[in-house]
Scaffold this motif. Sequence first.
Motif, short mmCIF file in Angstrom:
data_model
loop_
_atom_site.label_atom_id
_atom_site.label_comp_id
_atom_site.label_asym_id
_atom_site.label_seq_id
_atom_site.Cartn_x
_atom_site.Cartn_y
_atom_site.Cartn_z
N PHE A 1 20.82 -12.07 -61.28
CA PHE A 1 20.13 -12.77 -62.36
C PHE A 1 18.82 -12.03 -62.61
N ASP A 2 18.55 -11.70 -63.85
CA ASP A 2 17.35 -10.90 -64.13
C ASP A 2 16.95 -11.12 -65.58
N ILE B 1 29.95 -11.18 -69.52
CA ILE B 1 28.72 -11.15 -68.72
C ILE B 1 28.66 -9.82 -67.97
N LYS C 1 17.76 -22.82 -71.89
CA LYS C 1 18.36 -24.08 -72.35
C LYS C 1 18.29 -25.13 -71.24
N THR D 1 27.82 -25.29 -67.00
CA THR D 1 28.98 -24.40 -66.91
C THR D 1 28.71 -23.12 -67.68
N SER D 2 28.96 -22.01 -67.03
CA SER D 2 28.80 -20.71 -67.67
C SER D 2 30.16 -20.07 -67.78
N GLY D 3 30.38 -19.40 -68.87
CA GLY D 3 31.67 -18.74 -69.03
C GLY D 3 32.13 -18.92 -70.44
N ASP E 1 21.46 -23.58 -64.54
CA ASP E 1 21.71 -22.59 -65.59
C ASP E 1 21.62 -21.17 -64.99
N PRO F 1 23.66 -6.71 -64.43
CA PRO F 1 22.49 -5.91 -64.83
C PRO F 1 22.19 -4.78 -63.85
P1 ADP Z 1 25.95 -19.46 -71.94
O1 ADP Z 1 24.80 -20.38 -71.76
O2 ADP Z 1 26.09 -18.89 -73.32
O3 ADP Z 1 27.24 -19.94 -71.35
P2 ADP Z 1 24.66 -17.92 -69.96
O4 ADP Z 1 23.96 -19.13 -69.50
O5 ADP Z 1 25.37 -17.11 -68.96
O6 ADP Z 1 25.68 -18.20 -71.10
O7 ADP Z 1 23.60 -17.03 -70.69
C1 ADP Z 1 23.88 -16.02 -71.57
C2 ADP Z 1 22.55 -15.40 -71.94
O8 ADP Z 1 21.92 -14.97 -70.78
C3 ADP Z 1 22.59 -14.23 -72.85
O9 ADP Z 1 21.59 -14.49 -73.81
C4 ADP Z 1 22.17 -13.05 -72.04
O10 ADP Z 1 21.20 -12.32 -72.72
C5 ADP Z 1 21.55 -13.63 -70.82
N1 ADP Z 1 22.08 -13.06 -69.59
C6 ADP Z 1 23.34 -12.63 -69.39
N2 ADP Z 1 23.49 -12.15 -68.14
C7 ADP Z 1 22.30 -12.29 -67.53
C8 ADP Z 1 21.83 -11.99 -66.23
N3 ADP Z 1 22.60 -11.42 -65.32
N4 ADP Z 1 20.55 -12.30 -65.95
C9 ADP Z 1 19.77 -12.88 -66.87
N5 ADP Z 1 20.13 -13.16 -68.11
C10 ADP Z 1 21.39 -12.88 -68.46
#
Ligand code: ADP
Length: 329
Positions: free
Chosen positions: A111-112, A257, A174, A239-241, A283, A260
Amino acid sequence: MNKLILRLTILLVFIIQNLKGQQIFTKNIMLMGSDFEITIVDNDQANAENMINIAIEEISRIEKLISSWDKNSQTSLININAGVKPVKIDLELFELISRSIKVSNLSQGAFDISYASMDKVWYFDRKMTEFPSIEQIKKSVSKIGYKNIVLNKEDSTVFLKLKGMKIGFGAIGKGYAADRAKEILKKNNVKSGIINASGDLTAWGLKPSGKDWMVAIVNPINKNKVFSWLPIKNRSIVTSGNYEKFINLDGKKYSHIIDPRTGYPSEGILSVTIITDKAELADALATSVFVLGVDIGLNMINQLNGVDCIIIDNNNKIIKSRNIEINDV
Ligand code: ADP
Ligand code: MG
């Protein structure tokens, strides 16, 4: 006479219902470029509308602070001055950045927030027929690195060491906004509700029936199919994905995803659900586990107190963290 009694009875029923009548009020609204659903329990429509507006104002305020699109936001100011000079910012943003860096340390850089410095070399919204070159991939992540985010607490400044470096709160903002909206409503005596920021969800209190709020864990392949319902008691669930966004290359499925640390898309996971107190942490951890993959991700979650996780892998298999209290998922 009978009519009068009937009218009085109806009036009485109406009054009693309104005295006790806790109802659910919901508003859907686009904020931070996402669908937000704000739900509260109240016995008065006008009051409920006021309260929902307070939550909306709070989320909009946070959006102004952390938006990377708004050229006048403090976040944009930090980015514009990357490699140039430190920028003085509000304590609130300073602390959000500090907490983000903590998650970077915890997740070994999976995460970055400087992820925002990445060059786009992978395209998930259109057909990709071949891999980007190794050089392109390497270069795409060369500006990423949370260790180059320099914080000075005394001066409340942030400095991005490299020119062209950027930070963004897409994977934590968010959740943070949902937490803050909840806190401000609680301060205003709203006893129960749910803030749902496009799947980043935090709930408090009980439904008017006196029961817990329930949240569905859906099958990522078929969103109409619910795996299970979870009671959410003063907790957050994220939930992410994104199951629509992936690419097939050389017979392998890559998610949208990107790690990084390497510049390559992460593999193996369809969705990650994190359950913990704060939506912000949930999140950030959801994105972390996605990048880390099933084994390392699960290992990290199992070492954290008060954090649970449900992973659905590429084979649609459900994997749960050690302490998860639910049996039916
Ligand atoms: P969603 O909320 O759309 O399901 P995420 O919570 O995973 O998706 O967030 C997606 C967002 O996070 C994108 O705007 C991207 O720029 C950013 N992001 C994606 N991968 C990383 C990461 N490894 N570390 C930090 N920010 C990220
Ligand atoms: Mg996230």
